[in-house]
Design an enzyme around this catalytic site. Sequence first.
Site, mmCIF file in Angstrom:
data_model
loop_
_atom_site.group_PDB
_atom_site.id
_atom_site.type_symbol
_atom_site.label_atom_id
_atom_site.label_comp_id
_atom_site.label_asym_id
_atom_site.label_seq_id
_atom_site.Cartn_x
_atom_site.Cartn_y
_atom_site.Cartn_z
ATOM 1 N N LYS A 22 12.592 -3.503 1.907
ATOM 2 C CA LYS A 22 11.316 -4.207 1.712
ATOM 3 C C LYS A 22 10.228 -3.566 2.574
ATOM 4 C CE LYS A 22 12.746 -9.053 1.066
ATOM 5 N NZ LYS A 22 12.570 -10.396 1.670
ATOM 6 N N ASP A 79 9.446 -13.903 0.690
ATOM 7 C CA ASP A 79 10.735 -14.380 0.213
ATOM 8 C C ASP A 79 10.765 -14.099 -1.280
ATOM 9 O OD1 ASP A 79 13.240 -15.707 1.104
ATOM 10 O OD2 ASP A 79 12.753 -17.008 -0.586
ATOM 11 N N TYR A 162 19.085 -6.038 -6.717
ATOM 12 C CA TYR A 162 19.366 -6.143 -8.150
ATOM 13 C C TYR A 162 18.650 -5.071 -8.971
ATOM 14 C CZ TYR A 162 21.215 -10.725 -6.816
ATOM 15 O OH TYR A 162 21.945 -11.730 -6.240
ATOM 16 N N LYS A 183 7.596 1.565 -8.925
ATOM 17 C CA LYS A 183 8.086 0.183 -8.818
ATOM 18 C C LYS A 183 6.997 -0.695 -8.182
ATOM 19 C CE LYS A 183 11.432 -2.824 -6.608
ATOM 20 N NZ LYS A 183 12.439 -3.004 -5.566
ATOM 21 N N HIS A 188 7.235 -7.520 -8.577
ATOM 22 C CA HIS A 188 6.906 -8.827 -8.003
ATOM 23 C C HIS A 188 6.344 -8.651 -6.584
ATOM 24 C CE1 HIS A 188 10.828 -7.406 -7.048
ATOM 25 N NE2 HIS A 188 11.116 -8.391 -6.194
ATOM 26 N N ARG A 189 7.021 -7.799 -5.779
ATOM 27 C CA ARG A 189 6.581 -7.611 -4.389
ATOM 28 C C ARG A 189 5.267 -6.837 -4.343
ATOM 29 N NH1 ARG A 189 10.779 -6.126 -2.913
ATOM 30 N NH2 ARG A 189 11.475 -8.149 -2.196
HETATM 31 P P1 ITT Z 1 14.548 -10.816 4.774
HETATM 32 O O1 ITT Z 1 14.820 -12.290 4.542
HETATM 33 O O2 ITT Z 1 14.966 -10.346 6.120
HETATM 34 O O3 ITT Z 1 13.140 -10.440 4.420
HETATM 35 P P2 ITT Z 1 16.407 -10.509 2.561
HETATM 36 O O4 ITT Z 1 17.020 -9.327 1.875
HETATM 37 O O5 ITT Z 1 17.351 -11.578 3.057
HETATM 38 O O6 ITT Z 1 15.476 -9.982 3.748
HETATM 39 P P3 ITT Z 1 15.250 -12.456 0.791
HETATM 40 O O7 ITT Z 1 15.712 -13.622 1.586
HETATM 41 O O8 ITT Z 1 13.842 -12.478 0.262
HETATM 42 O O9 ITT Z 1 15.346 -11.096 1.595
HETATM 43 O O10 ITT Z 1 16.305 -12.246 -0.377
HETATM 44 C C1 ITT Z 1 15.942 -11.613 -1.496
HETATM 45 C C2 ITT Z 1 17.123 -10.995 -2.193
HETATM 46 O O11 ITT Z 1 16.720 -10.867 -3.571
HETATM 47 C C3 ITT Z 1 17.393 -9.568 -1.698
HETATM 48 O O12 ITT Z 1 18.379 -9.512 -0.702
HETATM 49 C C4 ITT Z 1 17.798 -8.871 -2.976
HETATM 50 O O13 ITT Z 1 19.158 -9.119 -3.230
HETATM 51 C C5 ITT Z 1 16.968 -9.586 -4.041
HETATM 52 N N1 ITT Z 1 15.684 -8.874 -4.244
HETATM 53 C C6 ITT Z 1 14.460 -9.217 -3.782
HETATM 54 N N2 ITT Z 1 13.538 -8.312 -4.115
HETATM 55 C C7 ITT Z 1 14.188 -7.372 -4.802
HETATM 56 C C8 ITT Z 1 13.780 -6.170 -5.395
HETATM 57 O O14 ITT Z 1 12.543 -5.722 -5.298
HETATM 58 N N3 ITT Z 1 14.700 -5.449 -6.023
HETATM 59 C C9 ITT Z 1 15.977 -5.861 -6.098
HETATM 60 N N4 ITT Z 1 16.454 -6.968 -5.550
HETATM 61 C C10 ITT Z 1 15.560 -7.737 -4.901
#
Ligand code: ITT
Length: 203
Positions: A22, A79, A162, A183, A188-189
């Site tokens: 991220k 998130d 994913y 991307k 979304h991000r």
């Molecule tokens: P932080 O909480 O430390 O930011 P995290 O990986 O735990 O990191 P999230 O709680 O937001 O982040 O969980 C989001 C999950 O959703 C992430 O671990 C991925 O499995 C999935 N995800 C989110 N954004 C994604 C993306 O751009 N591409 C693929 N999978 C994604």
Amino acid sequence: MKLWVKIMIKSKLVFATGNQDKYKEVSKIFAGTNYELLKVTDVGEMFEIIEDGDTYEANAFIKAKAIFDKFGYPVIADDSGIEVEQLDNRPGIYAARYAGENCTYSDNNKKLLSELKELEKPHKAKFVCCALFYDGEKLIPAMGELKGQIVDEPRGNKGFGYDPVFMPDGYDITCAEMELEDKNKISHRGRAFNNLKNLLEQS
Ligand code: ITT
């Protein structure tokens, strides 16, 4: 002749995430702005934050507040998750630990594909992200989504999570087959943080 040099003093902004993938994506979005995007580890030690909110925004705020309270810098956080229509929008906010505590991205993808195996195609899905700024007073949230479908087999080795099983609408490649810049333009991000960046510039 006087030479005027424009000095741009950048505001420090800490990205409250432990997810390096991220950070890579979002640091590209903030490159060239008035903000210097720092990792948590640039200002101290990362610690566990319990994300027990029931919305993306609630969880993003929990992360932002935890890091702001500890280190005192203005913070951004996100998130995010993936919602699959045929699974009643699961895993949603529980995307990170879908296949259990300490699971890998690959475990999550395997679980998702096995759940969808017997179901009719297309497996419509969307990525969702709430990005947010917090400085102890101001709280600015911004949302972003990317619609698409889950494919049969993982494809590509870029991105994270994913990405190998998600193909955006209008594309014939998965997010894991895209360059990070591409991307970021549709994700979304990318959308959430570009919205947030614009809101910050106006505030
Ligand atoms: P932080 O909480 O430390 O930011 P995290 O990986 O735990 O990191 P999230 O709680 O937001 O982040 O969980 C989001 C999950 O959703 C992430 O671990 C991925 O499995 C999935 N995800 C989110 N954004 C994604 C993306 O751009 N591409 C693929 N999978 C994604």
